[in-house]
Design a protein around this motif. Structure first.
Motif, PDB file in Angstrom:
ATOM      1  N   THR A 484      28.854 -21.191  26.436  1.00 22.89           N
ATOM      2  CA  THR A 484      29.253 -21.494  24.756  1.00 22.89           C
ATOM      3  C   THR A 484      27.653 -20.319  24.228  1.00 22.89           C
ATOM      4  O   THR A 484      26.308 -21.479  24.474  1.00 22.89           O
ATOM      5  CB  THR A 484      29.568 -22.579  23.675  1.00 22.89           C
ATOM      6  OG1 THR A 484      31.147 -22.225  24.706  1.00 22.89           O
ATOM      7  CG2 THR A 484      29.777 -22.223  22.970  1.00 22.89           C
ATOM      8  N   ASN A 515      30.065 -15.356  23.448  1.00 22.74           N
ATOM      9  CA  ASN A 515      30.796 -16.342  23.690  1.00 22.74           C
ATOM     10  C   ASN A 515      30.485 -17.369  23.893  1.00 22.74           C
ATOM     11  O   ASN A 515      30.339 -19.006  23.493  1.00 22.74           O
ATOM     12  CB  ASN A 515      29.740 -16.390  25.624  1.00 22.74           C
ATOM     13  CG  ASN A 515      31.327 -16.325  25.941  1.00 22.74           C
ATOM     14  OD1 ASN A 515      32.371 -15.820  26.289  1.00 22.74           O
ATOM     15  ND2 ASN A 515      30.991 -17.058  27.451  1.00 22.74           N
ATOM     16  N   ILE A 517      33.123 -20.784  23.716  1.00 24.61           N
ATOM     17  CA  ILE A 517      34.571 -21.460  24.901  1.00 24.61           C
ATOM     18  C   ILE A 517      34.825 -23.218  24.461  1.00 24.61           C
ATOM     19  O   ILE A 517      34.138 -23.963  24.239  1.00 24.61           O
ATOM     20  CB  ILE A 517      34.051 -21.048  26.291  1.00 24.61           C
ATOM     21  CG1 ILE A 517      33.693 -20.702  26.677  1.00 24.61           C
ATOM     22  CG2 ILE A 517      35.417 -22.375  27.134  1.00 24.61           C
ATOM     23  CD1 ILE A 517      33.410 -20.101  28.071  1.00 24.61           C
ATOM     24  N   THR A 563      33.741 -13.175  21.625  1.00 22.26           N
ATOM     25  CA  THR A 563      34.734 -13.590  22.567  1.00 22.26           C
ATOM     26  C   THR A 563      34.770 -15.239  22.205  1.00 22.26           C
ATOM     27  O   THR A 563      33.705 -16.062  22.376  1.00 22.26           O
ATOM     28  CB  THR A 563      34.039 -14.135  24.116  1.00 22.26           C
ATOM     29  OG1 THR A 563      33.954 -12.265  24.821  1.00 22.26           O
ATOM     30  CG2 THR A 563      35.517 -13.760  24.934  1.00 22.26           C
ATOM     31  N   VAL A 565      37.492 -18.461  23.951  1.00 23.81           N
ATOM     32  CA  VAL A 565      37.936 -18.514  24.121  1.00 23.81           C
ATOM     33  C   VAL A 565      38.529 -20.441  23.994  1.00 23.81           C
ATOM     34  O   VAL A 565      37.576 -21.084  24.181  1.00 23.81           O
ATOM     35  CB  VAL A 565      37.764 -18.934  26.289  1.00 23.81           C
ATOM     36  CG1 VAL A 565      38.996 -19.289  26.567  1.00 23.81           C
ATOM     37  CG2 VAL A 565      37.142 -17.370  26.623  1.00 23.81           C
ATOM     38  N   TYR A 566      40.543 -20.044  23.719  1.00 20.93           N
ATOM     39  CA  TYR A 566      40.975 -21.302  23.159  1.00 20.93           C
ATOM     40  C   TYR A 566      41.917 -21.812  24.148  1.00 20.93           C
ATOM     41  O   TYR A 566      43.100 -21.329  23.990  1.00 20.93           O
ATOM     42  CB  TYR A 566      41.443 -20.734  21.901  1.00 20.93           C
ATOM     43  CG  TYR A 566      42.067 -22.041  20.796  1.00 20.93           C
ATOM     44  CD1 TYR A 566      41.359 -23.733  20.657  1.00 20.93           C
ATOM     45  CD2 TYR A 566      43.480 -22.569  21.039  1.00 20.93           C
ATOM     46  CE1 TYR A 566      41.973 -24.884  20.432  1.00 20.93           C
ATOM     47  CE2 TYR A 566      44.352 -23.138  20.098  1.00 20.93           C
ATOM     48  CZ  TYR A 566      43.197 -24.568  19.890  1.00 20.93           C
ATOM     49  OH  TYR A 566      44.016 -25.086  19.618  1.00 20.93           O
ATOM     50  N   ASN A 568      44.182 -21.322  26.571  1.00 24.07           N
ATOM     51  CA  ASN A 568      44.814 -20.020  27.759  1.00 24.07           C
ATOM     52  C   ASN A 568      44.410 -19.001  26.441  1.00 24.07           C
ATOM     53  O   ASN A 568      44.827 -17.712  27.245  1.00 24.07           O
ATOM     54  CB  ASN A 568      46.080 -20.174  28.219  1.00 24.07           C
ATOM     55  CG  ASN A 568      46.717 -20.422  26.858  1.00 24.07           C
ATOM     56  OD1 ASN A 568      47.346 -21.044  25.922  1.00 24.07           O
ATOM     57  ND2 ASN A 568      48.285 -20.193  27.568  1.00 24.07           N
ATOM     58  N   THR A 570      42.394 -16.015  25.086  1.00 30.56           N
ATOM     59  CA  THR A 570      40.960 -15.021  25.168  1.00 30.56           C
ATOM     60  C   THR A 570      40.907 -14.701  23.425  1.00 30.56           C
ATOM     61  O   THR A 570      41.698 -13.091  23.684  1.00 30.56           O
ATOM     62  CB  THR A 570      40.620 -14.221  26.283  1.00 30.56           C
ATOM     63  OG1 THR A 570      40.933 -15.571  26.668  1.00 30.56           O
ATOM     64  CG2 THR A 570      39.067 -13.749  26.032  1.00 30.56           C
ATOM     65  N   LYS A 572      38.767 -11.615  21.055  1.00 32.42           N
ATOM     66  CA  LYS A 572      37.474 -10.805  21.089  1.00 32.42           C
ATOM     67  C   LYS A 572      37.765 -10.280  19.312  1.00 32.42           C
ATOM     68  O   LYS A 572      38.504 -10.366  18.602  1.00 32.42           O
ATOM     69  CB  LYS A 572      38.194  -9.301  21.929  1.00 32.42           C
ATOM     70  CG  LYS A 572      38.431 -10.123  23.392  1.00 32.42           C
ATOM     71  CD  LYS A 572      36.691  -9.730  23.870  1.00 32.42           C
ATOM     72  CE  LYS A 572      36.748 -10.185  25.238  1.00 32.42           C
ATOM     73  NZ  LYS A 572      35.830 -10.267  26.454  1.00 32.42           N
ATOM     74  N   ILE A 594      43.652  -9.414  20.094  1.00 33.25           N
ATOM     75  CA  ILE A 594      44.263 -10.503  21.094  1.00 33.25           C
ATOM     76  C   ILE A 594      45.190  -9.681  21.702  1.00 33.25           C
ATOM     77  O   ILE A 594      46.366  -8.167  20.268  1.00 33.25           O
ATOM     78  CB  ILE A 594      45.038 -11.536  20.589  1.00 33.25           C
ATOM     79  CG1 ILE A 594      45.068 -12.795  21.139  1.00 33.25           C
ATOM     80  CG2 ILE A 594      45.568 -11.715  19.492  1.00 33.25           C
ATOM     81  CD1 ILE A 594      45.510 -13.823  21.048  1.00 33.25           C
TER      82      ILE A 594
END
Length: 878
Positions: A484, A515, A517, A563, A565-566, A568, A570, A572, A594
């Motif tokens: 991240t 990014n 995450i 991006t 990511v949470y 499962n 993703t 954008k 998404i």
């Protein structure tokens, strides 16, 4: 003779022993009555105790009276508040005092208070809850015989063990907490002039207007205090005090006056060793001082002289000083050197507003890094004026190498500061920023921090803050953790109002990430909890565990992440605005790409109440149906069958409900709202749905492979764990079907499917009957209503129909229509036969004669027709 003497002695001793054993039973009632009388004659509060015990053996030759579980509860205006709760109160006196008559009080020589909690309070009107003594007229007081009191004090020793005292003044918003208080005094307290030998230990906290100035500071004092009870003068003689580990000695006296207290005190450290400075720091942070080497001097000295009244304070002259000092802990590689401290607290007038604090200099050096600070605070009581400067460099990695800071992982990074500030508190309170003069900057580079509480180590590559008159600017911020990255800039307003006056902290920031995450910021168990659905009923979050949106924050964050990511998911191109204010986080114009489409969302989350709440609007633009209704847990509950549909959906979803206080995950059974959507380019895979495959097998005329969902609009409403489906029509080959009903988040369902089925599809028996009809006659049977019910749950559905009833009624209807057709043909033929055909009215016929003949003819036809109908309606005889 000797034997008789020993028998007499033994008898006397045995008798005395029996008397000692029996005395508590003989005198217990008397003592308990005396305690009750003392309470009732002196206090207005509600007093209770568990029991009163008397022992002559415990401290023989003294009698010991113990009162267990004493509780004093206030009356109005503090009604219901507990003033005192003591586990044990012990009284010691001579055994002979038990034999005093009712007109002579018992003299108490020792008092013990053990495991007590004392809650002293002064309300906004200045009334104190400890003012519980009975008020009596002066004349009654004069007439009252002093000998009527059951007990009198002849104290020589008193002791307080492990007691907690809380003093709260609501008018000044001040609170003092004395915890783990142990104190005892010995001396002849019946004398007017005496020396009282005291020992005291306690932990002291001091809070003013919500700000903690002292927190569990350890104090101890062993002192011989000279007491002149006539003049109310208390003089310090031999004494030794410790503030944390700093030793002090006192000289002088305190006198109680009618209007306050008069102080004439001086104090100082007994020596000038710099180790005394480390002693000021609580041992939990400073560690033990054994083996620490020091150079230079440190001293504390002060004088307090004058009267403390409602309008004045004593004059003050307090000094703390160190010069060219250093210290080094034996187990650490580096030393703190060139320490200079020059601090003074002064008041020369006795007026609170004239108290000022001068930190003229504070300087130290670790390796090659030097840090300097200075501050001056004046006009403390009315409008404090602050002038401060910070200048220097600190290598954070050297802090733990020179001082025993307890960190799991040492810090790294370079902190640089060059800041000046000048302001007054009135300007801060009124947000008059033009009167606040700030300048300079602070930077932090290459900061690294890791902890077992964190998922990944945290690295701040660079953070730069500059101070201006009106605000504080975050010029640069670059953070990385795991995969991240976060970059930010912005500004903070009203920082001083937040720091010094508990005002709202305002800010505006831009946050960017390529990014982001979530798992990099949250530990695994926390991240999993964030996605775990909660289906149980709403429960208030346990105290101390709930997440709270800070009430002091008024902040706007403009977010732009490529991006995210949470769990499962993703996402954008996440963009939008987050506004935090009044314990509420509001999302505005948030969008993300998404599931092959775009998701728009807006709404708010509030933690103002015990149970957090949320309100959200979602816009789904051409999202993949299968992914959307399987990846979003709450949508999976709302429309579980949608997961087997291949295609896209446009939808608007409004929902609200409650959140778990620990992780802000939705409590499913509290959700309510509605979903309106259009299905696009859809295909249905029947084999993937237990519900559809069961329906396809149970109902023979249904072929769900022909199901057409394209451009169909659906409307769902959900509340209290139930989802209601508004009726909508579907096309299935040559038939129409209307769907309606409901299901629960627990997957239990109750649906009705109303089909309009061509009769020829209802089985061979019906089809054979229809074959005997003409096309025109069979057309009326092209839409036969058939009902199908779906119950059970989605994994084990139950399908029910009214097919037997439909086919029975349909067969009967076709047969009746055929019979009626033949009867009608016979009636028409007979009618023509009897009337001779349709003719014109006979010439010369009298008016009304033709109508009469017509009625007679129709009556005859009806009778014949009835006979024929009865005939065809019966079964053929053998």
């Amino acid at each position: 003779m000797k034997k008789k003497i020993w028998l007499w002695v033994g008898g006397i001793v045995g008798g005395l022993f029996l008397v000692l054993l029996a005395a508590p039973f003989l005198f217990k009632g008397k003592i308990q009555d005396l305690v009750l009388k003392t309470i009732n004659d002196n206090l207005t509060a509600t007093v209770s105790f568990d029991q009163v015990n008397l022992s002559l053996l415990k401290n023989f030759p003294k009698a010991t009276v113990t009162i267990d579980g004493l509780t004093i509860v206030n009356t109005a205006p503090f009604e219901g508040d507990t003033l005192v709760h003591a586990q044990t109160i012990g009284l010691k006196m001579s055994v002979m005092e038990l034999f005093n008559g009712a007109d002579k009080p018992m003299n108490i020589e020792e008092i013990l208070l053990k495991e007590a909690k004392i809650n002293v309070m002064v309300n906004e009107e200045g009334l104190a809850n400890y003012d519980i003594a009975l008020k009596e007229d002066d004349e009654k007081e004069e007439d009252k015989d002093k000998e009527d009191t059951p007990f009198s004090l002849a104290l020589r020793h008193y002791q307080i063990e492990n007691t907690k005292l809380v003093y709260t003044d609501l008018s000044s918003k001040m609170q003092v907490v004395i915890d783990e208080f142990n104190h005892e005094g010995r001396g002849n307290l019946t004398a007017n002039v005496l020396d009282l030998d005291t020992k005291s230990k306690a932990k002291v906290s001091f809070i003013m207007d919500g700000t903690s100035f002292l927190n569990q500071v350890q104090l101890s004092l062993d002192a011989m205090i000279g007491m002149d009870m006539d003049q109310q003068i208390y003089t310090f003689k031999e004494n030794k005090a410790l503030i944390n580990q700093l030793p002090l000695q006192f000289n002088g006296q305190v006198q109680l006056l009618e209007a306050g207290q008069a102080f004439d005190l001086s104090f100082a450290t007994p020596d000038s060793d710099f180790k005394n400075f480390l002693g000021l720091i609580p041992e939990a942070y400073a560690g033990g001082l054994k083996g620490v080497t020091t150079t230079g001097e440190f001293k504390v000295a002060g004088q307090v002289k004058g009267n403390l009244t409602e309008t004045t304070i004593p004059t003050l002259a307090i000094e703390m000083a160190a010069n060219k000092a250093s210290f080094k802990y034996p187990d650490l590689p580096k030393a703190v050197e060139q320490i200079v401290l020059d601090m003074k607290i002064n008041n020369t007038t006795g007026l609170m507003k004239d108290t000022y604090v001068d930190l003229n200099k504070l300087s130290f050096k670790i390796d090659q890094d030097v840090f300097n600070a200075s501050a001056n605070i004046k006009n403390l009581a009315e409008n404090p004026l602050v002038d401060a400067k910070l200048n220097g460099v600190i290598n954070l990695a050297n802090v733990t190498k020179a001082y025993p800071v307890k960190l799991d992982v040492p810090l790294t990074g370079i902190l640089k500061a060059n800041v000046t500030t000048n302001f007054d508190m009135n300007s801060v309170e009124k947000s008059q920023y033009q009167n606040i003069k700030n300048a300079g900057d602070i930077s932090l580079t290459n900061f690294h921090f890791a902890s077992v509480a964190m998922a990944k180590p945290l690295d701040i590559k660079e953070a730069a803050i500059s101070f201006n008159t009106n605000h504080v600017s975050l010029n640069k911020f670059a953070l990385a953790t795991g995969q991240t990255d976060i970059a930010a800039d912005g500004r903070l307003d009203n920082l001083y109002g937040f720091l010094f006056n508990k005002q709202t902290l305002k800010g505006n920031f831009n946050v960017r990430s390529t990014n982001f995450i979530l798992a990099d910021l949250l530990k695994g168990d926390t991240a999993q909890a964030a996605e775990k659905p909660k289906e149980e009923k709403a429960k208030p979050a346990p105290q101390g565990e709930a997440l709270k949106i800070p009430a002091f924050l008024d902040c706007t964050i403009n977010a732009d992440a490529k991006t995210v990511v949470y769990d499962n998911l993703t996402l954008k191109n996440v963009k939008g605005r987050l506004i935090v204010k009044d314990e509420t986080a509001r999302l505005e114009n948030m969008t993300t790409d998404i599931f092959g489409g775009k998701l728009l969302f807006a709404g708010d989350v509030s933690t103002k109440e015990t149970q957090p709440k949320f309100n959200m609007d979602l816009g789904l633009k051409t999202l993949d149906i299968k992914d959307t209704f399987t990846q979003f847990e709450f949508l999976k509950k709302i429309a579980p069958i949608a997961g087997i549909i291949a295609g896209n959906i446009n939808a608007n979803i409004k929902l609200n409900g409650q959140l778990e206080g620990s992780d802000f995950s939705p409590i499913m059974n509290t959700l309510s709202g509605d979903l309106t959507g259009d299905i696009l380019n859809s295909q249905v895979n029947v084999a993937n749905s237990k519900l559809l495959s069961s329906l396809d097998s149970a109902v023979k005329f249904v072929d769900l492979s022909k199901l057409d969902l394209n451009n169909k609009r659906i409307h769902l409403k959900f509340k209290d764990g139930k989802v209601q489906v508004s009726p909508f029509d579907l096309k299935l080959k040559d038939m129409n079907v209307q769907v309606s009903g409901e299901h629960g988040f627990d997957q239990q369902m109750n649906y009705d499917l109303d089909f309009n089925v061509p009769a020829k599809m209802l089985g061979s028996d019906v089809a054979n009957l229809l074959a005997k009809l003409s096309p025109q006659e069979s057309a009326k049977y092209d839409a036969i209503p058939v009902k199908v019910g779906l119950t059970g749950d989605f994994s084990a559905p139950k399908v029910g129909t009214n097919m037997n009833e439909v086919i029975t009624n349909l067969t009967k209807q076709i047969a009746e229509d055929q019979a009626n057709k033949y009867i009608d043909k016979g009636k028409d033929a007979l009618k023509d036969l009897l009337s001779g055909g349709k003719k014109d009215k006979a010439e010369g016929e009298q008016p009304g004669e033709g109508e009469q003949k017509k009625n007679e003819t129709e009556e005859a036809v009806e009778k014949i027709g009835k006979g024929l109908k009865d005939l065809f309606g019966k079964k053929k005889s053998e």
